[in-house]
Design an enzyme around this catalytic site. Structure first.
Site, PDB file in Angstrom:
ATOM      1  N   GLY A  48       0.787  -1.227   0.000  1.00 51.26           N
ATOM      2  CA  GLY A  48       0.000   0.000   0.000  1.00 51.26           C
ATOM      3  C   GLY A  48       0.818   1.275   0.000  1.00 51.26           C
ATOM      4  O   GLY A  48       0.397   2.289  -0.538  1.00 51.26           O
ATOM      5  N   GLU A 103       3.710   4.615   6.072  1.00 47.84           N
ATOM      6  CA  GLU A 103       2.517   3.777   5.958  1.00 47.84           C
ATOM      7  C   GLU A 103       1.481   4.432   5.056  1.00 47.84           C
ATOM      8  O   GLU A 103       1.416   5.656   4.965  1.00 47.84           O
ATOM      9  CB  GLU A 103       1.881   3.588   7.345  1.00 47.84           C
ATOM     10  CG  GLU A 103       2.275   2.313   8.061  1.00 47.84           C
ATOM     11  CD  GLU A 103       1.520   1.093   7.547  1.00 47.84           C
ATOM     12  OE1 GLU A 103       0.980   1.113   6.418  1.00 47.84           O
ATOM     13  OE2 GLU A 103       1.484   0.109   8.284  1.00 47.84           O
ATOM     14  N   ASP A 107      -5.568   1.729  10.428  1.00 50.73           N
ATOM     15  CA  ASP A 107      -6.980   1.447  10.662  1.00 50.73           C
ATOM     16  C   ASP A 107      -7.136   1.089  12.137  1.00 50.73           C
ATOM     17  O   ASP A 107      -7.246   1.956  12.989  1.00 50.73           O
ATOM     18  CB  ASP A 107      -7.384   0.317   9.709  1.00 50.73           C
ATOM     19  CG  ASP A 107      -8.857  -0.004   9.752  1.00 50.73           C
ATOM     20  OD1 ASP A 107      -9.623   0.747  10.356  1.00 50.73           O
ATOM     21  OD2 ASP A 107      -9.264  -1.023   9.162  1.00 50.73           O
ATOM     22  N   LYS A 135      -7.570   6.322  10.453  1.00 50.65           N
ATOM     23  CA  LYS A 135      -8.993   6.285  10.814  1.00 50.65           C
ATOM     24  C   LYS A 135      -9.095   6.308  12.329  1.00 50.65           C
ATOM     25  O   LYS A 135      -9.058   5.264  12.974  1.00 50.65           O
ATOM     26  CB  LYS A 135      -9.633   4.999  10.297  1.00 50.65           C
ATOM     27  CG  LYS A 135      -9.694   4.848   8.806  1.00 50.65           C
ATOM     28  CD  LYS A 135     -10.418   3.552   8.474  1.00 50.65           C
ATOM     29  CE  LYS A 135     -10.304   3.199   7.033  1.00 50.65           C
ATOM     30  NZ  LYS A 135     -10.769   1.829   6.769  1.00 50.65           N
ATOM     31  N   PHE A 156     -14.288   1.955   4.313  1.00 47.30           N
ATOM     32  CA  PHE A 156     -13.246   1.334   3.515  1.00 47.30           C
ATOM     33  C   PHE A 156     -12.960   2.187   2.281  1.00 47.30           C
ATOM     34  O   PHE A 156     -13.838   2.447   1.469  1.00 47.30           O
ATOM     35  CB  PHE A 156     -13.669  -0.079   3.088  1.00 47.30           C
ATOM     36  CG  PHE A 156     -12.537  -0.879   2.540  1.00 47.30           C
ATOM     37  CD1 PHE A 156     -11.624  -1.490   3.389  1.00 47.30           C
ATOM     38  CD2 PHE A 156     -12.362  -1.005   1.165  1.00 47.30           C
ATOM     39  CE1 PHE A 156     -10.553  -2.221   2.881  1.00 47.30           C
ATOM     40  CE2 PHE A 156     -11.299  -1.732   0.652  1.00 47.30           C
ATOM     41  CZ  PHE A 156     -10.389  -2.338   1.508  1.00 47.30           C
ATOM     42  N   VAL A 157     -11.709   2.613   2.167  1.00 45.04           N
ATOM     43  CA  VAL A 157     -11.337   3.502   1.065  1.00 45.04           C
ATOM     44  C   VAL A 157     -10.357   2.814   0.118  1.00 45.04           C
ATOM     45  O   VAL A 157      -9.671   1.861   0.496  1.00 45.04           O
ATOM     46  CB  VAL A 157     -10.709   4.817   1.582  1.00 45.04           C
ATOM     47  CG1 VAL A 157     -11.679   5.563   2.477  1.00 45.04           C
ATOM     48  CG2 VAL A 157      -9.408   4.560   2.313  1.00 45.04           C
ATOM     49  N   ASP A 163      -5.856  -0.838  -1.986  1.00 46.51           N
ATOM     50  CA  ASP A 163      -6.592  -1.689  -2.919  1.00 46.51           C
ATOM     51  C   ASP A 163      -7.835  -2.310  -2.286  1.00 46.51           C
ATOM     52  O   ASP A 163      -8.019  -2.299  -1.075  1.00 46.51           O
ATOM     53  CB  ASP A 163      -5.703  -2.835  -3.413  1.00 46.51           C
ATOM     54  CG  ASP A 163      -5.523  -3.907  -2.340  1.00 46.51           C
ATOM     55  OD1 ASP A 163      -5.238  -3.546  -1.182  1.00 46.51           O
ATOM     56  OD2 ASP A 163      -5.694  -5.097  -2.650  1.00 46.51           O
ATOM     57  N   ARG A 169      -5.458   0.266  -6.852  1.00 44.64           N
ATOM     58  CA  ARG A 169      -4.214   0.816  -6.300  1.00 44.64           C
ATOM     59  C   ARG A 169      -3.715   1.990  -7.140  1.00 44.64           C
ATOM     60  O   ARG A 169      -3.128   2.924  -6.615  1.00 44.64           O
ATOM     61  CB  ARG A 169      -3.107  -0.254  -6.289  1.00 44.64           C
ATOM     62  CG  ARG A 169      -3.138  -1.153  -5.093  1.00 44.64           C
ATOM     63  CD  ARG A 169      -1.804  -1.858  -4.939  1.00 44.64           C
ATOM     64  NE  ARG A 169      -1.953  -3.153  -4.301  1.00 44.64           N
ATOM     65  CZ  ARG A 169      -2.079  -3.332  -2.995  1.00 44.64           C
ATOM     66  NH1 ARG A 169      -2.082  -2.314  -2.183  1.00 44.64           N
ATOM     67  NH2 ARG A 169      -2.210  -4.541  -2.497  1.00 44.64           N
TER      68      ARG A 169
HETATM   69  P1  5GP Z   1      -4.719  -2.145  10.697  1.00 44.24           P
HETATM   70  O1  5GP Z   1      -3.891  -3.259  11.248  1.00 44.24           O
HETATM   71  O2  5GP Z   1      -4.269  -0.782  11.125  1.00 44.24           O
HETATM   72  O3  5GP Z   1      -6.172  -2.365  11.020  1.00 44.24           O
HETATM   73  O4  5GP Z   1      -4.682  -2.264   9.135  1.00 44.24           O
HETATM   74  C1  5GP Z   1      -3.632  -1.804   8.394  1.00 44.24           C
HETATM   75  C2  5GP Z   1      -3.715  -2.285   6.970  1.00 44.24           C
HETATM   76  O5  5GP Z   1      -5.047  -2.627   6.602  1.00 44.24           O
HETATM   77  C3  5GP Z   1      -3.307  -1.197   6.017  1.00 44.24           C
HETATM   78  O6  5GP Z   1      -1.926  -1.175   5.812  1.00 44.24           O
HETATM   79  C4  5GP Z   1      -4.100  -1.550   4.771  1.00 44.24           C
HETATM   80  O7  5GP Z   1      -3.395  -2.506   4.030  1.00 44.24           O
HETATM   81  C5  5GP Z   1      -5.356  -2.189   5.319  1.00 44.24           C
HETATM   82  N1  5GP Z   1      -6.468  -1.234   5.382  1.00 44.24           N
HETATM   83  C6  5GP Z   1      -7.003  -0.674   6.499  1.00 44.24           C
HETATM   84  N2  5GP Z   1      -8.016   0.142   6.203  1.00 44.24           N
HETATM   85  C7  5GP Z   1      -8.135   0.116   4.858  1.00 44.24           C
HETATM   86  C8  5GP Z   1      -9.011   0.777   3.928  1.00 44.24           C
HETATM   87  O8  5GP Z   1      -9.913   1.571   4.251  1.00 44.24           O
HETATM   88  N3  5GP Z   1      -8.809   0.494   2.610  1.00 44.24           N
HETATM   89  C9  5GP Z   1      -7.849  -0.364   2.188  1.00 44.24           C
HETATM   90  N4  5GP Z   1      -7.758  -0.560   0.867  1.00 44.24           N
HETATM   91  N5  5GP Z   1      -7.007  -1.001   3.022  1.00 44.24           N
HETATM   92  C10 5GP Z   1      -7.149  -0.768   4.350  1.00 44.24           C
END
Ligand code: 5GP
Length: 183
Positions: A48, A103, A107, A135, A156-157, A163, A169
């Protein structure tokens, strides 16, 4: 690819490529000042962070090194699993280095918390985080982030490296994925 090319798949465009570029310039100026006289190592989290790494590193005036890690956390869905696995490790020794993790998005914070513990154990001189998106309402663990591009609603974006099942992407802008795409 621009938002107009996938308009039917987006319920809202949140940030245009111009807005992203302008914010990155501001952050790059801060990093230039904070890391003046050092040669920081930018650690990108694949896949990402490819876009933000490419744009941020070129917006910097200071010389920096770059390396990459790949971790798995999401699988094919739209919710974080909390399960983190290192798929590709760094090839750089972190001892004594000023490390800035780059990063795409934070999320829940679960992935990054694991990653930061792992990187801290390698004895860098300093360890900080830059994320393009965050977020705040979705965070399950507090993560100290030094540089933040934009805060997002808890949806979700896609776009700018983010992606859905390998798609979107290469979208320049960032938008909320329309529910009909994944439901
Ligand atoms: P976390 O462990 O912080 O919940 O998730 C991190 C990873 O989840 C990010 O690096 C990304 O790959 C994916 N991710 C989290 N939220 C989103 C979103 O809204 N859209 C997309 N495409 N990927 C997300």
């Amino acid at each position: 690819m621009d938002a107009v090319d996938v308009a039917a798949d987006l319920s809202e465009v949140l940030f245009t490529s111009d807005q992203i570029a302008a914010r990155l310039s501001e952050i790059a100026a801060q990093i230039d000042a904070d890391y003046a006289g050092t040669n920081p190592l930018l650690v990108g989290v694949l896949n990402g962070a490819v876009m933000v790494m490419a744009d941020l590193s070129r917006a910097l005036s200071i010389d920096c090194a770059m390396d990459w890690m790949a971790v798995s956390s999401y699988g094919m869905g739209t919710h974080s699993s909390g399960v983190v696995r290192i798929l590709k490790d760094l090839s750089t020794d972190l001892v004594g280095r000023h490390v800035l993790v780059v990063e795409d998005i934070i999320d829940t914070g679960l992935t990054l918390t694991y990653l930061m513990q792992n990187l801290a154990s390698r004895n860098p001189a300093s360890l900080e985080i830059m994320t393009m998106f965050r977020k705040p309402d979705a965070m399950k663990i507090q993560v100290d982030v030094k540089y933040i591009g934009f805060d997002l609603p808890n949806q979700f974006v896609v776009g700018y490296g983010l992606d859905y099942s390998g798609r979107y992407r290469n979208l320049r802008d960032v938008g909320i994925l329309a529910p009909h795409v994944y439901s």
